[in-house]
Every structure is written in C-alpha cells, then in structure tokens.
Enzyme design. Structure first.
Site, PDB file in Angstrom:
ATOM      1  N   CYS A  31       0.813  -1.207   0.000  1.00 58.32           N
ATOM      2  CA  CYS A  31       0.000   0.000   0.000  1.00 58.32           C
ATOM      3  C   CYS A  31       0.850   1.263   0.000  1.00 58.32           C
ATOM      4  CB  CYS A  31      -0.960  -0.006   1.175  1.00 58.32           C
ATOM      5  SG  CYS A  31      -2.327  -1.149   0.936  1.00 58.32           S
ATOM      6  N   GLY A  43     -15.130   9.293   3.132  1.00 54.61           N
ATOM      7  CA  GLY A  43     -14.648   8.497   4.257  1.00 54.61           C
ATOM      8  C   GLY A  43     -15.135   7.064   4.322  1.00 54.61           C
ATOM      9  N   ASP A  49     -14.972   3.076   3.052  1.00 58.86           N
ATOM     10  CA  ASP A  49     -13.951   2.204   2.495  1.00 58.86           C
ATOM     11  C   ASP A  49     -14.412   1.531   1.218  1.00 58.86           C
ATOM     12  OD1 ASP A  49     -11.729   2.346   4.439  1.00 58.86           O
ATOM     13  OD2 ASP A  49     -13.352   1.869   5.796  1.00 58.86           O
ATOM     14  N   ASP A  80      -8.638  -2.823  -5.053  1.00 62.69           N
ATOM     15  CA  ASP A  80      -7.305  -2.457  -4.623  1.00 62.69           C
ATOM     16  C   ASP A  80      -6.322  -3.224  -5.492  1.00 62.69           C
ATOM     17  OD1 ASP A  80      -5.764  -0.885  -2.991  1.00 62.69           O
ATOM     18  OD2 ASP A  80      -6.579  -1.704  -1.147  1.00 62.69           O
ATOM     19  N   GLN A 111      -8.620 -10.096 -14.746  1.00 64.23           N
ATOM     20  CA  GLN A 111      -7.876  -9.684 -15.927  1.00 64.23           C
ATOM     21  C   GLN A 111      -6.401  -9.927 -15.647  1.00 64.23           C
ATOM     22  OE1 GLN A 111      -7.904  -8.932 -18.963  1.00 64.23           O
ATOM     23  NE2 GLN A 111      -7.052  -6.951 -19.496  1.00 64.23           N
ATOM     24  N   THR A 112      -5.700 -10.353 -16.653  1.00 65.22           N
ATOM     25  CA  THR A 112      -4.272 -10.620 -16.535  1.00 65.22           C
ATOM     26  C   THR A 112      -3.558  -9.927 -17.681  1.00 65.22           C
ATOM     27  OG1 THR A 112      -4.891 -12.797 -15.714  1.00 65.22           O
ATOM     28  CG2 THR A 112      -2.588 -12.477 -16.261  1.00 65.22           C
ATOM     29  N   ASP A 149     -10.853   0.642   7.956  1.00 64.21           N
ATOM     30  CA  ASP A 149      -9.662  -0.197   8.086  1.00 64.21           C
ATOM     31  C   ASP A 149      -8.411   0.637   7.832  1.00 64.21           C
ATOM     32  OD1 ASP A 149     -10.094   0.004   5.331  1.00 64.21           O
ATOM     33  OD2 ASP A 149      -9.269  -1.975   4.933  1.00 64.21           O
TER      34      ASP A 149
END
Lengths: 380, 380
Positions: free
Chosen positions: B36, B66, B68, B86, B162-163, B263
């Site tokens: 991250c 605010g 997540d 993410d 997806q790759t 989190d």
C-alpha cells in the site's frame, strides 16, 4: 472542464501543446504494449489455471465458459450479479479519448451479454512514475474526464477505484450490474441457419500500430511504401469505433432475439468466435465468410505479407481489437432488422459476416480461406 | 495443489528452491514499491479530482466521504451494491502468502463497513515481463492459490479478472456484495464517550522494509545496529496479520453495536482516523493515546529518529499498513466484549487505543504527543 464532443475531438486530432504539454509529448511512449495487445496469451493462461478444476475462473474471456462477464446468482431471488474488469495501456495519445476507450472497453463485456444498464463503475489507474507533476495532472485529468463522459453516456457512475504509481501508465475499470435474470441474453442458443453479425470492422491493431510507425519514424512507412495520410485517417476511424459504446448494440440484442453474442477484443475476431462456439448447447460451426476491415488496413497487411510478415494475422482473425464490435448469432431476418436499426442509432454500419452451420462433434469457428475483404470507410 | 496452512507456511518461511525457483529469486525485486506504500499521495489525488464536484469519486479511502467501499442504491428495493478494489505490488517473497494478503486486503474494505459476506471477487494480475516462463508459471500458480485459499476462507469465490503483462508484478482484486441496507454498519455515528478499538498492531511498513534491508544487504542493518533475528520474527508477524482476514472483526461490529469503523491501510493509522472523523454526523475528536506496535519495530524507528530520520513517521500515525486492522468507535463496554470475543475467534489480541471527545467545529483525529507505545509479540 466540460464534456467534449467525442467525434469532433477525434477528427481534430490531439495537440499536446494546446493541452499544456510539450510539443514532443507522446502518451503511448509510456508503455511498451498497446491496448488489448497486452493480454497474457490465452494458452498460457489456461495452462496456469489448470490447477483449478472447479470454481475458479480468471477472466471469462479467457476460459472456456465463453462468457464476457461473470454472472453470479445472488441470495436475492431472481437477481444476478454481472461483473467484468479490464485494464491495459494507452494506445492513443489523447488521454481524453483514451479514457473514453477504456470505459467503452470495460462496459462492452456487459453489453456483450445484453446487459445495457450498469449500476456502478470503478476506475483503475496506474500513474506512470516517469511523468512530471504537470504532465501527470494534465494527463490524469483528461483521462478521468474521458472515462467519466463515457460513463455518463452509458447512464452509469464511477463511484470507486484505485490509483497507484506504476512504470507504465495503466488504465482500466470494473463494471457491475445487478439485474433480473431476464435482462441477460442467453448466449448459448445459436442454431444452424443463423447468420453472424459484426458491429464494428476489424483492423484496430493495424491502425494503431501503423500510426505508431509514423510517430516513431522507424522506417516502416518507407519500407512498406505506405500512405501516411491514409493511416492517419484510419487511426481516427479506429479511435471513433473504439470509443463508441456497444450499448445500442446490446439493447437491440433483446429486441431482435439474438441467440448468441460476444464482443471482439484481445483474441481477435476468430479467437472470440471460437470461445463463443464452444459454449453453444447445440454443436455448431461458426463460419466467417466476410471480413469488414477499416479502410486501407488490408493494404498494409497485404504489403506486410508480401514482405514475408504476418500482417498482424489480421486475415486469420487473430489481430487484437480494443473495444471491438459485438459478434452475434441470430436469424437472418432478425439480423437485417438489427443492422438497420443499429446503423441508424449509432450512425455506423454493421454487417452479416458469416453463417452458423450444423456440426457433428465439437463446435468450432472458422474463417473461409477466400473470405471477402470489405474495406470500410469512416462515416465522418 | 492443496490448500496450505497459512500460519505454518509463514513460520516456515519461503524457500525459493523448494518451490522450483532459483536460490537467489526475490519476488519483491519485481517492483520498486511495496504494498500500500504505492498509493498516489492523498493530496495529489484530491487535487486531481477537484474538477469533479458531483458524483465522481475515486477510491473512497481517498476522498472525504470516508467510506472504504462504495455503496450504491439499486433498482431493487432495500438492496445496496457494496464494492471495492485495490491493487499493488509484492511486498513479501512468498507468492502464496502474497496472494493471501492481496485477497485479505481487498476484502477488508467490505469488512470495514460490517459487510461480512462477499458475493464475488475478481482477480487483477499484472505479470512482470522480465519473468521467464518457469518463474512466471510457479509464481502465478502460487499467487492464485493463495488468493483462492483466502477467498475460500472468506466463503466467497473468484469468478473473473484480468491478466496483463506489466513491468512490475501487479496484484489486486475487486470485492462485491449485494446486501440489504441493514447489513451495512453506519460508520458516521461516533459519539463523545466512545472508545477507539484497533484490531491489528501498526508497524507493517517498518517490518517489510527492514526485512528488505537484510535481503538487499545495503548496510542499513549495520548502520542502525539492528538485530536481524528480531526483524525476521517481526516480518513473519507482519505476514500473519496482513494475511489474516478482518472478517470476524466485521461480523462482531453488528453484535457489539459499533458506531463507526474503517480499516487501516495506505494512509496509516492517523490518516484513516482523520478520514473517518470527517464523516461523523456529530463533530468529534478521535484521540489516539496508545500505539500497539509490532514487536521491535519501535526500536527500529527509535534508531532511525536518533540518526535524524523520520522512522517511517510511524509515531505520527503516517506509516502505511497493508491489510491492517479495523479502527472502530464504540461504547467502552461494547469494546471490552468486542475485544474479548474477537481475540478468542482470531487468536490475536485487539486494543482500546483512544477515545472519542466532544469537539466544536470540524471533526479531527489526533495522536497525543506522549502516546504509549505498546510492543506486541506475535501469538505464534
């Protein structure tokens, strides 16, 4: 910043200076790969996924269930979650148009299944580390604006995403829709006697790459004796069709009773036809007899083949498209009405490119060796 | 390949040779950024997004609503689409554990909102171009297995993704859930008198980076006079907590009536506390009085600060966490029960780290200057 007219902007072309960038700024230099050409080859992926015999499925484009989006039954009766993702690298220099293309390309996987309403989009963005702050701000703003304008046009919203730093500029998105079962086209019902419809010409990879040759001034243009004006025109044609939503094409699937459909992207026309053929309930052969090709791209391919090249394997149906058209199986009568109605809505043609034949054993897709090559001129 | 025991594997450590890779293979070399820590800085993002005053929101972590995950009302009465994404780069060398961490990190954004059931996951994968085929196959298989095992543990499935090829190994996912409104925790109801609970210690970035110093043999260990055995232990502790799902923590939010939760990830403990404070209905101050820190990481930070460094700004609450814990506001009594129950379910402690105070004007979050630093030993 206000919404920009997509086609006008494409026709005008991208001027880095007018957008606050240096004269020699070239977005596509920020990656070594272009658009859907960056996909990991299908056979490699399948091999990597062999370990998982049951429920794990990576990109439904790329495994043999042949669906463009995943469809998940929910705890809520009658409802399905339809979802797809895609990300890739810049293949045109206007970040705004690139945002449009990225959004259109992601949504296309929903559209291929007849799902014309998208409930939410996420935007995925990798910001190239080599950009200076000014470049980054200009590019990211234009990209986001293009993505957003396309989402607006699709009547959906972007309400999430992720942004990281990356060696290459990386662009992508996620499209999600919660629909009643009835809103999804059953894509496995092609029958002998159906025709195959294609809604955008092929040759996008040829257009993007030959345009790169001009920019790079790498001798390819001279070597093949190509006409740069024609390439520039074809490139704009490709930009227009890549940034055009397949949404009308999706809506009309229901009205004109499509039996089967997919969208043509990284694996090329034949690759996606093969994927689609494999999931048909009844064994069939998808026979492609005609190749609508972006104007002048067939000449480039011919020259390349004369010189011993592969010509992007365009005639074999293996040339990658980004945000390509839908490939649909439906009755001939429905196809004619579908094409007429779609052409009037999108101001762009569509074609019957083949037929669905009876087959014993496994379903296949094939391009006839003498397939007619039809040069398609842009409508602007 | 069968499901592997997460903690056993972490304790054992990753042996490239046993996994078919060369002795000197180092996964984290495939990127210049870790986990991250790769996020585009918050202020930059906000600036880039200024153009959009209305409905466009990029990563809800990073803008002032605010939340997540994004929460989208659907056409279907009472139902909400909750969604998050993410992606980042490897920060540990075991691709299997990296898959686990990636999955846990993506799911965590749902969990932060009390949504404990995920309907679907997409996997995002950028395969580093510099990998040879053997390396690629081994790494991708292990990564997928880890991602899948974590998804299994979370009672969800991966049905899309997806790759692409990428200069760096890029890992990520999308988590989506369609829930009844009541399944989502309202995160804006913190009131004065509440306490703040944290479910994983901070210091993950310190652990990952100091472990890198050992691998790189870059002189940092000697310069700061550090104990490599303690760093290796802390690294395993970090791996365990990064790969631990926040799912039990999410489920218990409902039972113990959390008033607010988020989190802790890329913006650090204080960054996420600030984001959360801003959306509270009643103006409040989130006051953090205690910092639970992975064992030995405070000593590293102390040495760095002695030498004039910033020590990852850990004590300021600005050190990035990957798949960090939940930060929760709830009544003190509920907090005690929450911690007791969670600790027994997860076999890991949680702590009251601060209080919610009255505030006039805008809500803020703050760490008291003399915040107690509590060294947290791993449970294995």
């Amino acid at each position: 910043m206000t919404t920009m007219n997509r086609v006008e902007r494409i026709v005008e072309g991208f001027d880095p200076v007018k957008n606050g960038l240096d004269d020699d700024f070239v977005l596509t230099k920020l990656t070594a790969m272009k658009g859907c050409g960056c996909k990991v080859p299908r056979d490699v992926l399948l091999q990597l996924l062999q370990t998982f015999k049951t429920d794990l499925v990576i990109n439904n484009d790329e495994v043999d269930i042949g669906l463009d989006s995943c469809v998940i039954p929910l705890r809520h009766p009658g409802l399905r979650l339809v979802q797809t993702t895609d990300f890739f690298y810049p293949l045109v220099d206007d970040p705004y148009i690139m945002g449009r293309i990225t959004c259109a390309n992601v949504l296309s996987d929903l559209y291929a299944m007849g799902v014309s309403e998208c409930d939410n989009m996420l935007m995925l963005l990798g910001v190239a580390v080599e950009l200076n702050e000014l470049q980054r701000d200009i590019i990211v703003r234009l990209f986001i604006q293009g993505f957003k304008d396309a989402a607006d046009e699709a009547n959906t919203k972007i309400r999430g995403g992720q942004t990281v730093r990356c060696p290459w500029l990386l662009l992508g998105g996620v499209a999600t829709s919660v629909v009643h079962e009835s809103e999804i086209i059953k894509v496995d019902r092609a029958i002998p006697g159906d025709v195959l419809v294609l809604t955008k010409p092929i040759g996008g990879q040829v257009a993007v790459n030959s345009y790169e040759w001009i920019k790079k001034n790498n001798g390819k243009i001279e070597e093949l004796g190509l006409d740069t004006a024609k390439i520039k025109k074809a490139f704009k044609q490709a930009c227009e069709q890549m940034s055009r939503l397949n949404r009308n094409a999706a809506k009309l699937l229901h009205k004109h009773e499509a039996h089967s459909s997919t969208d043509v992207t990284g694996f090329g026309l034949l690759g996606h036809a093969e994927n689609l053929s494999r999931v048909q309930k009844q064994p069939v052969e998808f026979l492609i007899e005609e190749l609508p090709i972006i104007e002048y791209m067939n000449e480039i391919v011919d020259r390349m083949i004369e010189k011993g090249g592969e010509g992007f394997r365009l005639y074999e149906g293996r040339s990658a498209e980004t945000s390509g058209g839908l490939l649909i199986a439906m009755s001939e009568e429905n196809a004619k009405n579908y094409i007429a109605e779609l052409s009037s809505l999108d101001n762009a043609p569509a074609w019957i490119v083949g037929r669905v034949l009876e087959k014993t054993g496994e379903s296949i897709a094939r391009i006839v060796p003498n397939a007619a090559r039809r040069s398609i001129t842009s409508s602007f």
